[in-house]
Enzyme design. Sequence first.
Site, PDB file in Angstrom:
ATOM      1  N   ASP A 175      -3.013   4.755  -2.401  1.00  0.00           N
ATOM      2  CA  ASP A 175      -4.065   5.411  -1.181  1.00  0.00           C
ATOM      3  C   ASP A 175      -4.445   6.669  -1.946  1.00  0.00           C
ATOM      4  OD1 ASP A 175      -5.107   5.032   1.466  1.00  0.00           O
ATOM      5  OD2 ASP A 175      -4.328   7.071   1.537  1.00  0.00           O
ATOM      6  N   ASP A 231       0.962  -1.146  -0.067  1.00  0.00           N
ATOM      7  CA  ASP A 231       0.058   0.047  -0.222  1.00  0.00           C
ATOM      8  C   ASP A 231       0.816   1.222   0.012  1.00  0.00           C
ATOM      9  OD1 ASP A 231      -2.516   1.605   0.614  1.00  0.00           O
ATOM     10  OD2 ASP A 231      -3.310  -0.239   1.445  1.00  0.00           O
ATOM     11  N   HIS A 285     -11.169  -2.441   3.718  1.00  0.00           N
ATOM     12  CA  HIS A 285     -11.123  -2.189   5.235  1.00  0.00           C
ATOM     13  C   HIS A 285     -11.800  -0.830   5.616  1.00  0.00           C
ATOM     14  CE1 HIS A 285      -8.330   0.087   2.721  1.00  0.00           C
ATOM     15  NE2 HIS A 285      -7.809   1.106   3.919  1.00  0.00           N
ATOM     16  N   ASP A 286     -12.434  -0.186   4.432  1.00  0.00           N
ATOM     17  CA  ASP A 286     -13.069   1.175   4.779  1.00  0.00           C
ATOM     18  C   ASP A 286     -14.612   0.834   4.490  1.00  0.00           C
ATOM     19  OD1 ASP A 286     -10.497   2.581   5.079  1.00  0.00           O
ATOM     20  OD2 ASP A 286     -10.687   3.214   2.659  1.00  0.00           O
ATOM     21  N   GLU A 339      -6.616   3.994  -5.608  1.00  0.00           N
ATOM     22  CA  GLU A 339      -7.954   4.003  -4.749  1.00  0.00           C
ATOM     23  C   GLU A 339      -8.411   5.076  -5.576  1.00  0.00           C
ATOM     24  OE1 GLU A 339      -9.749   4.587  -0.299  1.00  0.00           O
ATOM     25  OE2 GLU A 339      -7.677   5.536  -1.024  1.00  0.00           O
TER      26      GLU A 339
HETATM   27  C1  NOJ Z   1      -7.686   5.662   2.323  1.00  0.00           C
HETATM   28  C2  NOJ Z   1      -7.551   4.691   3.107  1.00  0.00           C
HETATM   29  O1  NOJ Z   1      -8.008   3.329   2.712  1.00  0.00           O
HETATM   30  C3  NOJ Z   1      -8.267   4.781   4.606  1.00  0.00           C
HETATM   31  O2  NOJ Z   1      -8.168   3.749   5.304  1.00  0.00           O
HETATM   32  C4  NOJ Z   1      -7.331   5.758   5.180  1.00  0.00           C
HETATM   33  O3  NOJ Z   1      -7.944   6.242   6.452  1.00  0.00           O
HETATM   34  C5  NOJ Z   1      -7.433   7.000   4.332  1.00  0.00           C
HETATM   35  N1  NOJ Z   1      -7.096   6.646   2.969  1.00  0.00           N
HETATM   36  C6  NOJ Z   1      -6.265   7.984   4.785  1.00  0.00           C
HETATM   37  O4  NOJ Z   1      -4.938   7.419   4.261  1.00  0.00           O
END
Ligand code: NOJ
Length: 538
Positions: free
Chosen positions: A211, A109, A337-338, A274
Amino acid sequence: MTDPAPAQAMAAQLKWWQKGIIYQIYPRSFQDSTGDGVGDLRGITARLPYLKSLGVEAAWLSPIFTSPMHDFGYDVADYCDIDPLFGTLDDFDALVQEAHGLGLKVMLDYVPNHSSADHAWFQEALKGKGSEKRDWYVWRDPGPDGGLPNNWKSFFGGPAWTLDEASGQYYLHQFLPSQPDLNWRNPAVREAMFDVLRFWMRRGVDGFRVDVIWLLAEDERFLDEPVNPEWLPGDIEHNSVQHIYTQDQPETHQYIREMRAVLDEFEDRMMVGEIYLPVEQLLPYAGTEDAAMVHLPFNFHLILRPWQAQAVREFADSYDAACLKIGTWPNWVLGNHDQHRFKSRVGAAQYRVAQTLLLTLRGTPTVYYGDEIGMDNVRIPLERMVDPAGLQQPDSPAASRDPERTPMQWDATANAGFSPAAATPWLPLADDYQTTNVQAQQADPHSDLSYFRALTALRQQHPALVGGAYHSVDSGHEDVFAFRRSLGGETLTILLNFGAGEHVLGDVAAGHTLLSSRNDQPRSGAGLRPNEARIILT
Ligand code: NOJ
């Protein structure tokens, strides 16, 4: 039946990131080898044969770098080292070696938009306006009223600006105040961040998940963002303005082209970005043949749209066509994970329908750890909540991402085999871990895990599922999404019943059933049962 050999050869021409499945590991929650309640690299290495047995191609590890862990690793204090919580560089090298030995790729990542405030660069920048690293971050004087420079919001609630009292200037952070945004307009920042990519690729890393790649640049005028007329109190504060100056800026596209050129210095590497944007803005992130950008712009639309057969069909049709038009390889995501666990989102009855869709549409699937055994969201009591997105926004309880980050359920022993029995895992385990776990499901040919493996085995045996053309067909029923995948004379039909009724499908369903989510082999022409997914060799 047609000879699958030429089709196999056609599918084999695809790159690994086109034909394979990406499996996302959230390292804190995969396997704890030390007994501190947090997963680590040695734990992951020990579980690599499990990944191999799933039939996936690559392991993407959420951040493992040195970090104060305010955002659980998405706040990086040293991009070129491993946090002691996870292990050492030697542990990482061993992981890569083991993975490659098993024929698995390793993806990291990469977090380029912001560092941790603990990073030496930011600490240097804090020394004052004259610091040689000052311009590595984004600074503004107070606004005309002596307060915030503008109305930009942090994703985690509150303003995107924090005052540095010593200098009287504000710095930008699209996430926590301890995650200052790097200034990508500064070429020295870009070069330093590109060297990070080179560092890991030299260590054998095969690819990166990047990210928040669509946030890299901000409009230079620093104007207020317009108020979002659709925002309602109670919705997260970040959505109260429209992000026309902080997201998807033209400069970002240029930086990604430069990033891609760095990847292309090495053989056969890839990056997936992302990006939460509508398809028209999303697909341009793949770039063009002459000016390539990311290999895969993450497609999160199955998560964001209603779970209804016709809505999903419409989206799949238009997305597939749009990808073909610009020559981009598609990809699909149901969880990460989000986002809340997809099983909790679509409901237990629809779980296998969704899993089947993910693994049979044209394009690279990304699978979130634990989804292969049907892990659900776990209810986290308030006193155990640790995610800053939840803690900072107590009025929006759904903002916490803890429920989808709980420890992997390996077996029925104490701590589910994630941590030794005496340890306290960093997040509570699911209540159902004694029945929903890898060991129990491995022994049961009708389990969710066995179904997942049957799907990945079909992808191996039938290249049409990997490289074949996609087209949807009219099923004659509102609740049934039917589509075909064809390659080299072989056609498979995928039938997905999004509803609770039984439907007779006629010709659409003709052929030999290869797999049913109901664990049996219904006869040709038999009705599609409630919530059933079926794959047919046509
Ligand atoms: C996206 C990530 O997937 C998330 O988990 C994170 O909190 C934010 N970016 C900040 O890096």
